[in-house]
Motif scaffolding. Structure first.
Motif, mmCIF file in Angstrom:
data_model
loop_
_atom_site.group_PDB
_atom_site.id
_atom_site.type_symbol
_atom_site.label_atom_id
_atom_site.label_comp_id
_atom_site.label_asym_id
_atom_site.label_seq_id
_atom_site.Cartn_x
_atom_site.Cartn_y
_atom_site.Cartn_z
ATOM 1 N N ASN A 45 0.845 -1.186 0.000
ATOM 2 C CA ASN A 45 0.000 0.000 0.000
ATOM 3 C C ASN A 45 0.885 1.242 0.000
ATOM 4 O OD1 ASN A 45 -1.910 1.994 0.264
ATOM 5 N ND2 ASN A 45 -2.435 1.502 2.389
ATOM 6 N N VAL A 52 -4.428 -3.518 5.362
ATOM 7 C CA VAL A 52 -4.222 -4.116 4.048
ATOM 8 C C VAL A 52 -4.508 -5.603 4.200
ATOM 9 C CG1 VAL A 52 -2.549 -4.721 2.260
ATOM 10 C CG2 VAL A 52 -2.521 -2.422 3.288
ATOM 11 N N VAL A 63 -6.889 -2.895 -0.274
ATOM 12 C CA VAL A 63 -6.456 -1.734 0.506
ATOM 13 C C VAL A 63 -7.666 -0.843 0.782
ATOM 14 C CG1 VAL A 63 -5.013 0.338 0.464
ATOM 15 C CG2 VAL A 63 -4.145 -1.799 -0.502
#
Length: 223
Positions: A45, A52, A63
């Motif tokens: 991410n 996540v 995400v």
């Protein structure tokens, strides 16, 4: 197997954990401390924020807590959390946004900054004025929740929904950090006690941060 990269006092991670547990989705926890800024986590991410969710076998990386919750609403039939008519679903999403955005910015974030970040990383005392302001705003939010619960069985309607999970996740973090004054909020307190008793919520209540301890009532399902 899903792996959830999360931080224990991240309310958005908590919301996803509640949803996965309510839906019976198996997952493993991976502790991700936001202050470490690991390159491996940024590769998952680029925003560097939890949660996540990763399934390496299926090569899926999800995400953002709302995107993750919507994904499982679309792919897992058990225990639907965005239900009812189009108007009902709009109300659920409105309340999710209210807690994810307004409650978080008004209450949860100031307490995370003042009671956690300053203590652990800045070695500085909290700003008492900011904390008083956040507690006043928390009281305003609880007033609104009292009104909702007076008029509905659950926050968004006749059954538990993602709005309840989002609210409980935010409140649990603020409560851990001493940011909730329950006096005068018996409706919301009763609603929250029901949540504290659910199997999906018990693991959250048992977790503790090093150095920072919650109030004595935090894990008491009757408090």
């Amino acid at each position: 197997m899903w792996q959830l990269y999360q931080f224990p006092l991240c309310p958005f991670s908590r919301k996803v954990r509640l949803l996965l547990s309510e839906k019976g989705v198996a997952y493993e926890l991976e502790r991700e401390n936001p202050w470490e800024g690991r390159d491996e986590f940024y590769a998952l991410n680029p925003a560097g924020r939890t949660p996540v969710l990763r399934n390496a076998e299926r090569n899926i990386t999800l995400v953002d807590s709302r995107a993750i919750c919507e994904y499982f609403e679309e792919t897992v039939d058990k225990t639907p959390m965005i239900v009812g008519t189009a108007q009902n679903r709009a109300e659920i999403r409105r309340l999710v946004a209210l807690f994810d955005e307004n409650f978080y910015n008004d209450v949860t974030l100031p307490f995370l900054n003042e009671r956690m970040k300053k203590r652990l990383f800045m070695r500085a005392p909290p700003d008492s004025q900011l904390l008083r302001s956040a507690m006043k705003l928390a009281n305003d939010h609880l007033d609104y929740m009292d009104w909702l619960i007076d008029n509905r069985p659950w926050l968004a309607g006749s059954q538990m929904s993602l709005a309840d999970l989002a609210a409980a996740a935010q409140i649990s973090v603020a409560d851990y950090l001493g940011g909730i004054d329950w006096s005068g909020h018996e409706q919301t307190r009763g609603w929250y006690s029901v949540f504290k008793s659910r199997p999906s919520f018990r693991p959250l209540l048992s977790e503790r941060m090093d150095v920072i301890k919650p109030p004595s009532h935090y894990a008491d399902v009757n408090a």
